[in-house]
Design an enzyme around this catalytic site. Structure first.
Site, PDB file in Angstrom:
ATOM      1  N   CYS A  46     -33.047 -53.939  58.226  1.00 26.57           N
ATOM      2  CA  CYS A  46     -34.379 -53.634  58.739  1.00 26.57           C
ATOM      3  C   CYS A  46     -35.053 -52.568  57.895  1.00 26.57           C
ATOM      4  O   CYS A  46     -34.429 -51.865  57.110  1.00 26.57           O
ATOM      5  CB  CYS A  46     -34.313 -53.197  60.199  1.00 26.57           C
ATOM      6  SG  CYS A  46     -33.601 -51.562  60.435  1.00 26.57           S
ATOM      7  N   HIS A  93       1.991   2.843   2.822  1.00 28.43           N
ATOM      8  CA  HIS A  93       1.898   3.619   4.066  1.00 28.43           C
ATOM      9  C   HIS A  93       3.209   3.514   4.840  1.00 28.43           C
ATOM     10  O   HIS A  93       3.658   2.405   5.148  1.00 28.43           O
ATOM     11  CB  HIS A  93       0.742   3.134   4.938  1.00 28.43           C
ATOM     12  CG  HIS A  93      -0.610   3.492   4.382  1.00 28.43           C
ATOM     13  ND1 HIS A  93      -1.498   2.565   3.913  1.00 28.43           N
ATOM     14  CD2 HIS A  93      -1.200   4.701   4.217  1.00 28.43           C
ATOM     15  CE1 HIS A  93      -2.604   3.162   3.496  1.00 28.43           C
ATOM     16  NE2 HIS A  93      -2.442   4.479   3.669  1.00 28.43           N
ATOM     17  N   CYS A 120       0.819  -1.218   0.000  1.00 28.06           N
ATOM     18  CA  CYS A 120       0.000   0.000   0.000  1.00 28.06           C
ATOM     19  C   CYS A 120       0.851   1.266   0.000  1.00 28.06           C
ATOM     20  O   CYS A 120       0.416   2.337  -0.442  1.00 28.06           O
ATOM     21  CB  CYS A 120      -0.928   0.008   1.196  1.00 28.06           C
ATOM     22  SG  CYS A 120      -0.053  -0.065   2.786  1.00 28.06           S
ATOM     23  N   HIS A 177     -46.368 -47.647  63.017  1.00 27.69           N
ATOM     24  CA  HIS A 177     -46.218 -49.077  62.821  1.00 27.69           C
ATOM     25  C   HIS A 177     -46.269 -49.814  64.146  1.00 27.69           C
ATOM     26  O   HIS A 177     -45.739 -49.357  65.166  1.00 27.69           O
ATOM     27  CB  HIS A 177     -44.890 -49.396  62.111  1.00 27.69           C
ATOM     28  CG  HIS A 177     -44.925 -49.066  60.649  1.00 27.69           C
ATOM     29  ND1 HIS A 177     -45.177 -47.811  60.184  1.00 27.69           N
ATOM     30  CD2 HIS A 177     -44.765 -49.859  59.551  1.00 27.69           C
ATOM     31  CE1 HIS A 177     -45.148 -47.808  58.858  1.00 27.69           C
ATOM     32  NE2 HIS A 177     -44.904 -49.046  58.459  1.00 27.69           N
ATOM     33  N   CYS A 229      -3.275 -35.598  14.279  1.00 27.03           N
ATOM     34  CA  CYS A 229      -3.607 -36.761  15.097  1.00 27.03           C
ATOM     35  C   CYS A 229      -4.039 -36.255  16.477  1.00 27.03           C
ATOM     36  O   CYS A 229      -3.342 -35.441  17.088  1.00 27.03           O
ATOM     37  CB  CYS A 229      -2.397 -37.679  15.229  1.00 27.03           C
ATOM     38  SG  CYS A 229      -2.614 -39.018  16.423  1.00 27.03           S
ATOM     39  N   CYS A 249     -15.040 -38.126  13.043  1.00 26.53           N
ATOM     40  CA  CYS A 249     -15.430 -37.530  14.327  1.00 26.53           C
ATOM     41  C   CYS A 249     -14.249 -37.338  15.278  1.00 26.53           C
ATOM     42  O   CYS A 249     -14.426 -36.784  16.368  1.00 26.53           O
ATOM     43  CB  CYS A 249     -16.497 -38.383  15.010  1.00 26.53           C
ATOM     44  SG  CYS A 249     -15.945 -40.045  15.471  1.00 26.53           S
TER      45      CYS A 249
END
EC number: 2.3.2.31
Length: 563
Positions: free
Chosen positions: A310, A158, A156, A334, A228, A260
């Protein structure tokens, strides 16, 4: 199924029949397949001396790349684009990064509209700022004046001093891979900054970072390549798409699915693997366990597990509510009228009245679901454990036992490769067998024929693999501990090589059958249905013929019988 004979032959291997272990393998190829049904039995094939884990799978459709390979491919692509488009290599690299390192895409876009591409990428044909002949130029960042030799710019034009350029480049590189898309420091300018500016102005440390990002972008932005996923592995995979299997085996010995990036999971598809992994880690299984093995406190609703004999339950502080495990009623109610403290009959009465039907139904469903999941998970995990142990045993065989066995049996290590091949086959088969349990878990219950056929194939696979594993794990010990060469070692070699070969081929056929969705069960059922329908139609035709006064002898005879 015609392969039944093959399965029985495979079982006979355990008894050590002379015809097989002496080299004959015809017993494993005797399937007639008259009804067109595929043979999933153990079929003998020539063993490949160079077999590794990957070679036990389908045709290799990928290439493992080291760092030097990646760099060479990258530079070849840059040079190719540079020559074809007649541009500098720096500009070619900018183009390739923009189009994800696709050479064909760069060519297509460039020749379609070069001006648009230049503008989008930041490769300018002519400077935006006209070059000045002044003795001093002002830096656009620090606004100090410098002689022209201390001012640098990209396409450019600049002007910025070298000090500001160095700071700008260093800051961007330390921010991460975004430095590869570096633009002119002027906010209104889109001119690209290439690696030539980095090489010229950056420090050695920043250059190293930039080159690392540059190299990694070739893999990470390239649709045909992936790293990997094994921890600490720097190899990449160049994969040929559309070539069937997604299983990949890296040079680091890690196997994974290209699609995946989970561990290699044939014959199960990626969707099933995703569901299975999620289920293994999901809170839903914890809730199922809680629902199946606990009851909520009637007062605070916290789940409570019964850990003593129990029925008198006491909730944890601060609740401390005492209740009956059977009927969830207050324990203070009970007594003898309820059947006694340890024989509450309110539950059975309430159940007969329908008060506990829905709750018990949900609890029973959760318990059955949990037991079913546990059945498949335990076997999935057991095969994974066995596979890891086999990998350890293989490493021990390679580093220690192979040399020891070679000395004991006076046999060169090159002639003991059949043992390593057996271990490699076990490792691969354990992986396949492991994933068949995930396959079985998601196999619909209403498909009874498929489930029965699948469980039969799975059972035969497990049985064959166990024979191979036991042979290489236990039968080998006597030769390792022997004082000298054993006359039975050659028989052991033949037996182990035979087991390895038949197991390999059975598992290959099993994988094909499962990946095909056990379609042969459907086709066999359709053929049976069609055959039954044809017989029925034939009977109807004969009946209609009789009604019309058929003169056929068979028809007359059958008519008289029916009457």
């Amino acid at each position: 199924m015609d392969s039944d004979d093959d399965m029985l032959d495979a079982h006979d291997m355990e008894s050590g029949e002379d015809d097989f272990y002496s080299g004959g393998t015809d017993d494993y190829n005797d399937s007639d397949n008259d009804d067109g049904e595929p043979d999933y039995g153990f079929v003998e094939e020539d063993a490949d001396d160079s077999a590794m884990i990957a070679s036990h799978r389908s045709q290799k459709n990928y290439c493992v790349l080291r760092e030097e390979d990646i760099l060479r491919h990258q530079m070849d692509d840059i040079e190719r684009v540079s020559v074809v488009l007649s541009i500098a290599e720096v500009e070619a690299s900018i183009l390739l990064r923009h189009y994800h390192w696709s050479v064909s895409k760069v060519h297509d876009e460039w020749f379609a509209d070069e001006e648009r591409v230049r503008k989008a990428v930041g490769i300018l044909e002519s400077p935006v700022v006209t070059p000045s002949d002044d003795r001093e130029l002002t830096c656009g960042i620090c606004f100090d004046s410098y002689p022209p030799e201390k001012i640098t710019s990209v396409s450019c034009g600049h002007p910025f001093c070298t000090t500001c350029w160095t700071g700008y480049i260093s800051t961007t590189i330390n921010d991460g891979p975004g430095c590869l898309m570096l633009r002119c420091p002027d906010p209104s300018c889109l001119a690209a900054v290439g690696h030539d500016m980095v090489d010229k102005l950056a420090s050695e440390e920043d250059k190293e970072k930039y080159n690392r990002y540059f190299l990694r972008s070739y893999i990470e932005d390239n649709r045909k390549m992936k790293w990997c996923p094994a921890p600490g592995c720097d190899f990449a995979i160049d994969f040929a798409a559309g070539s069937g299997s997604f299983d990949v085996s890296c040079l680091c010995s890690f196997g994974f699915c290209w699609n995946c990036t989970e561990e290699a999971h044939r014959p199960v598809d990626c969707g099933t693997v995703s569901k299975w992994i999620l289920k293994n880690s999901a809170e839903s299984e914890n809730m199922n366990w809680i629902l199946a093995n606990s009851k909520p406190c009637p007062r605070c609703k916290r789940p409570i597990e019964k850990n003593q004999g129990c029925m008198h339950m006491t909730c944890t502080p601060p609740c401390k509510y005492e209740f009956c495990w059977l009927c969830l009623g207050a324990w203070m109610d009970h007594g003898e009228r309820t059947g006694g403290f340890y024989a509450c009959n309110r539950y059975e009465v309430a159940k007969q009245e329908g008060q506990y039907d829905e709750t018990e139904r949900r609890r029973e469903m959760a318990k059955n679901s949990l037991e079913r999941y546990t059945h498949y998970y335990e076997r999935w995990a057991s095969n994974q454990t066995s596979r890891q142990k086999a990998i350890t045993d293989l490493q021990q065989m390679q580093t220690q036992n192979l040399e020891k066995l070679s000395d004991k049996q006076c046999t060169p290590e090159s002639q003991l490769k059949f043992i390593l091949e057996a271990w490699l086959q076990i490792i691969e088969c354990r992986r396949v067998l492991k994933w068949t349990y995930a396959y079985g878990y998601y196999l619909p219950d209403h498909e009874h024929a498929k489930r029965q056929f699948f469980e039969y194939l799975q059972g035969e696979a497990e049985s064959g693999l166990e024979r191979l594993h036991q042979c290489v794990e236990k039968d080998l010990v006597q030769f390792l501990n022997a004082e000298g060469p054993s006359k039975d070692f050659n028989d052991f070699r033949t037996k182990l090589a035979g087991l390895t070969s038949v197991t390999k081929n059975y598992f290959e056929n099993l994988v094909k059958a499962l990946e095909n969705g056990l379609a042969d069960v459907d086709s066999h059922a359709a053929c049976s249905s069609k055959s039954t329908s044809s017989k029925s139609t034939g009977c109807s035709s004969k009946t209609r013929g009789k009604g019309k006064g058929s003169s056929r002898t068979g028809g007359s005879s059958r008519n008289s019988d029916d009457s």
